[in-house]
Design a protein around this motif. Structure first.
Motif, short mmCIF file in Angstrom:
data_model
loop_
_atom_site.label_atom_id
_atom_site.label_comp_id
_atom_site.label_asym_id
_atom_site.label_seq_id
_atom_site.Cartn_x
_atom_site.Cartn_y
_atom_site.Cartn_z
N ALA A 109 0.85 -1.02 0.18
CA ALA A 109 0.41 0.42 -0.22
C ALA A 109 0.82 1.54 -0.21
O ALA A 109 0.49 2.03 -0.89
N GLU A 110 2.09 1.02 0.49
CA GLU A 110 3.12 2.25 1.30
C GLU A 110 3.80 2.53 -0.66
O GLU A 110 3.68 3.36 -1.40
N LEU A 111 3.93 0.99 -0.75
CA LEU A 111 4.33 1.04 -2.92
C LEU A 111 3.48 2.10 -3.69
O LEU A 111 4.07 2.97 -4.28
N PHE A 112 2.36 2.06 -3.53
CA PHE A 112 1.16 2.21 -4.53
C PHE A 112 1.53 3.86 -4.25
O PHE A 112 1.12 4.34 -5.68
N ALA A 119 9.09 5.17 -5.68
CA ALA A 119 8.63 4.19 -4.57
C ALA A 119 10.19 2.74 -5.05
O ALA A 119 10.15 2.14 -3.74
N THR A 120 10.01 1.80 -6.15
CA THR A 120 10.66 1.12 -5.58
C THR A 120 11.69 0.85 -5.42
O THR A 120 12.65 0.47 -4.75
N GLY A 121 11.86 1.96 -5.97
CA GLY A 121 13.45 2.46 -5.87
C GLY A 121 14.12 2.26 -3.95
O GLY A 121 15.21 2.12 -3.27
N LEU A 174 20.12 -1.48 -7.51
CA LEU A 174 18.98 -0.58 -7.33
C LEU A 174 18.69 -0.09 -8.92
O LEU A 174 18.99 0.65 -9.73
N ASP A 175 17.52 -1.35 -9.38
CA ASP A 175 17.36 -1.44 -11.13
C ASP A 175 15.52 -0.41 -10.53
O ASP A 175 14.98 -0.40 -11.74
#
Length: 179
Positions: A80-83, A94-96, A117-118
């Protein structure tokens, strides 16, 4: 909380139509910028953007494509935080943040290998998240969430420092996106 709830919450938080002069995104409705709407086939006025299209865009671009549904299988709160961060800052950012936090929390690779870190959710990122979750449990998930929010907050402040016009948004970003 499922993706439908997350989308409802983000639309409520983003509000309706906006065209703030300091917003580089230009005309926006329900948090969807005109550029994103156009890239997804919408040619109408942004004030009339259908909610169903906004929901489809959020689901596809900010949940399914980045792989946050797979993250939700491990930890729904982190997904939820990433979204929410992806909606506001972009999927790669966000993914980083997740990859950086997992690397910093792996105790010098004793718990799992460092991630490249892609800025993409892949098998290695999911394996690291599973390993972290197995080792640290729910309390660890809360710490990981704090790490993600710390990175997010620092990013907001850096945006305001690097472009003074962003100061118009900083208070709202911190109030509406940090918890």
């Amino acid at each position: 909380m499922d993706i439908h709830d997350l989308i409802d919450n983000v639309i409520a938080r983003e509000g309706g139509y906006s065209n703030h002069p300091a917003d580089r995104g230009g005309p926006t409705n329900m948090g969807i910028t005109q550029a994103v709407a156009r890239a997804n086939g919408y040619a109408g006025a942004m004030q009339a953007l259908p909610r169903s299209l906004a929901e489809t865009i959020y689901r596809r671009l900010y949940w399914e494509q980045p792989g946050y549904a797979f993250v939700a299988e491990i930890n729904e709160t982190i997904a939820a935080e990433l979204f929410d961060t992806a909606v506001n800052m972009g999927v790669g950012t966000a993914t980083g943040f997740l990859q950086r936090a997992l690397n910093a929390l792996n105790r010098n690779q004793r718990d799992y290998p460092d991630l490249k870190l892609d800025r993409r959710i892949g098998a290695r990122t999911l394996a690291a998240l599973r390993a972290f979750h197995a080792l640290r449990g729910p309390a660890g998930g809360a710490i990981l969430l704090q790490a993600l929010q710390a990175l997010q907050g620092e990013h907001y402040i850096a945006l305001a420092e690097s472009r003074p016009a962003n100061e118009a948004f900083l208070y709202g970003w911190l109030a509406n996106r940090m918890g």
